[in-house]
Design a protein around this motif. Sequence first.
Motif, mmCIF file in Angstrom:
data_model
loop_
_atom_site.group_PDB
_atom_site.id
_atom_site.type_symbol
_atom_site.label_atom_id
_atom_site.label_comp_id
_atom_site.label_asym_id
_atom_site.label_seq_id
_atom_site.Cartn_x
_atom_site.Cartn_y
_atom_site.Cartn_z
ATOM 1 N N ARG A 238 2.266 -0.999 7.685
ATOM 2 C CA ARG A 238 1.382 -1.936 7.006
ATOM 3 C C ARG A 238 0.080 -1.216 6.724
ATOM 4 N N ARG A 239 -0.305 -1.188 5.451
ATOM 5 C CA ARG A 239 -1.499 -0.470 5.022
ATOM 6 C C ARG A 239 -2.532 -1.464 4.521
ATOM 7 N N ALA A 240 -3.744 -1.350 5.039
ATOM 8 C CA ALA A 240 -4.826 -2.227 4.600
ATOM 9 C C ALA A 240 -5.374 -1.724 3.277
ATOM 10 N N VAL A 241 -5.513 -2.620 2.306
ATOM 11 C CA VAL A 241 -6.112 -2.265 1.023
ATOM 12 C C VAL A 241 -7.614 -2.097 1.180
ATOM 13 N N SER A 242 -8.208 -2.907 2.032
ATOM 14 C CA SER A 242 -9.639 -2.812 2.322
ATOM 15 C C SER A 242 -9.858 -3.221 3.772
ATOM 16 N N ALA A 243 -11.058 -2.993 4.274
ATOM 17 C CA ALA A 243 -11.361 -3.329 5.662
ATOM 18 C C ALA A 243 -11.246 -4.823 5.918
ATOM 19 N N ALA A 244 -11.367 -5.625 4.857
ATOM 20 C CA ALA A 244 -11.357 -7.079 5.011
ATOM 21 C C ALA A 244 -9.957 -7.651 5.193
ATOM 22 N N ASP A 245 -8.917 -6.853 4.864
ATOM 23 C CA ASP A 245 -7.580 -7.444 4.917
ATOM 24 C C ASP A 245 -6.635 -6.650 5.807
ATOM 25 N N GLU A 246 -7.136 -6.127 6.924
ATOM 26 C CA GLU A 246 -6.291 -5.353 7.817
ATOM 27 C C GLU A 246 -5.124 -6.175 8.363
ATOM 28 N N ALA A 247 -5.302 -7.466 8.454
ATOM 29 C CA ALA A 247 -4.237 -8.314 8.996
ATOM 30 C C ALA A 247 -3.125 -8.546 7.977
ATOM 31 N N THR A 248 -3.405 -8.309 6.704
ATOM 32 C CA THR A 248 -2.383 -8.530 5.679
ATOM 33 C C THR A 248 -2.063 -7.206 4.993
ATOM 34 N N GLY A 249 -2.772 -6.880 3.929
ATOM 35 C CA GLY A 249 -2.555 -5.603 3.261
ATOM 36 C C GLY A 249 -1.185 -5.519 2.620
ATOM 37 N N VAL A 250 -0.682 -4.271 2.505
ATOM 38 C CA VAL A 250 0.593 -4.003 1.855
ATOM 39 C C VAL A 250 1.562 -3.421 2.873
ATOM 40 N N LEU A 251 2.752 -3.973 2.911
ATOM 41 C CA LEU A 251 3.810 -3.473 3.775
ATOM 42 C C LEU A 251 4.662 -2.495 2.975
ATOM 43 N N GLN A 252 4.842 -1.268 3.492
ATOM 44 C CA GLN A 252 5.706 -0.301 2.837
ATOM 45 C C GLN A 252 6.838 0.063 3.770
ATOM 46 N N CYS A 253 8.071 -0.182 3.320
ATOM 47 C CA CYS A 253 9.256 0.182 4.089
ATOM 48 C C CYS A 253 10.072 1.186 3.286
ATOM 49 N N LEU A 254 10.390 2.300 3.932
ATOM 50 C CA LEU A 254 11.071 3.406 3.267
ATOM 51 C C LEU A 254 12.514 3.489 3.742
ATOM 52 N N TYR A 255 13.433 3.618 2.778
ATOM 53 C CA TYR A 255 14.855 3.769 3.055
ATOM 54 C C TYR A 255 15.347 5.038 2.361
ATOM 55 N N SER A 256 16.325 5.721 2.976
ATOM 56 C CA SER A 256 16.831 6.944 2.375
ATOM 57 C C SER A 256 18.281 7.171 2.746
#
Length: 321
Positions: A238-256
């Motif tokens: 889970r990556r925060a887009v900004s300091a204000a949204d650390e609890a949400t942000g963007v989830l990145q899941c990688l498959y290979s």
Amino acid sequence: MAALFVAGMPLAIAEGPMERGVEQWMERMHGAPCTRPYAGTFVVLSASGAMASSRIWQACDGQRQLERVEALSGTPRTVFRRNDEVRTFWPQSHVVRVDRREVSGLFPSVPVVTGAAISQFYAARLLGQERVAGRVADVVWFKPQDSLRFGYRFWSEKDTGLVVKLQTLDAEGRVLEQSAFSELDLNAPVRADQLSRQMDATAGYKVVAPSVVKTTAQDEGWTLRQSIAGFVPVSCHRRAVSAADEATGVLQCLYSDGLASVSLFLETFDARRHPAQPQVSSMGATQMIAQRVPPDAWLTAVGEVPLQTLRLFAGQLERTR
């Protein structure tokens, strides 16, 4: 000496070829970057005519693999990698972005995967030998065994195994994207400690290190109702887009599957930012779809796989809580 035509391209069959399986070729190519330090100019060309070039330096020191990639086209930038730690220097804005990337030293970079049965989904065939950037290379065709992945031709430097050229092929054998060294020095005076010092030289730059939390799709309330043949989970953050949204942000899941990879990016749907209709785009071998996932998420799926593979991922994705 016979000749073989693959996708309209004649290749000489080497006398007494050394036959290897898919896993053996992958193991040889994965280990090649640490065989000896090198420097070279690397060029990527897509079927659309888009071209990008970079200057690459790489060296190893024990368990550390160091790499410097300087873009020669597009926006000026230099990317350093120390194992999975990545720092991107943007000289025009004097910003350094710190990130992590779970990849190997192959070109293009692919995840280091455990649990993928790659030989079930590709068949390896040695086509012959050719010279690339002045080096003799074994030409290997990785033929996909289903329609969920592209095919590949690797040019593996004969002495070291280093991938010096790579083509990604569609189902009809057309080249979607090609990358190759135009110049390569396998005796370059590149030292890992020197690259490490350059990577740490951030004086005068603003260091930006987005918050990244390691997690799993299941822990975040997501699952694939049915797995996509051959693709196993590699990582999820889970990556925060900004300091204000650390609890949400963007989830990145990688498959290979050990060669091809798919990234699923999930974020909260926002009607002000996200379009009402699904989006589809393609650039060379890279495909992308973006669409709303009920009840309130926006999915962006990206990968060097056929579009139908991304659609399968999107169709199997389900919110569990």
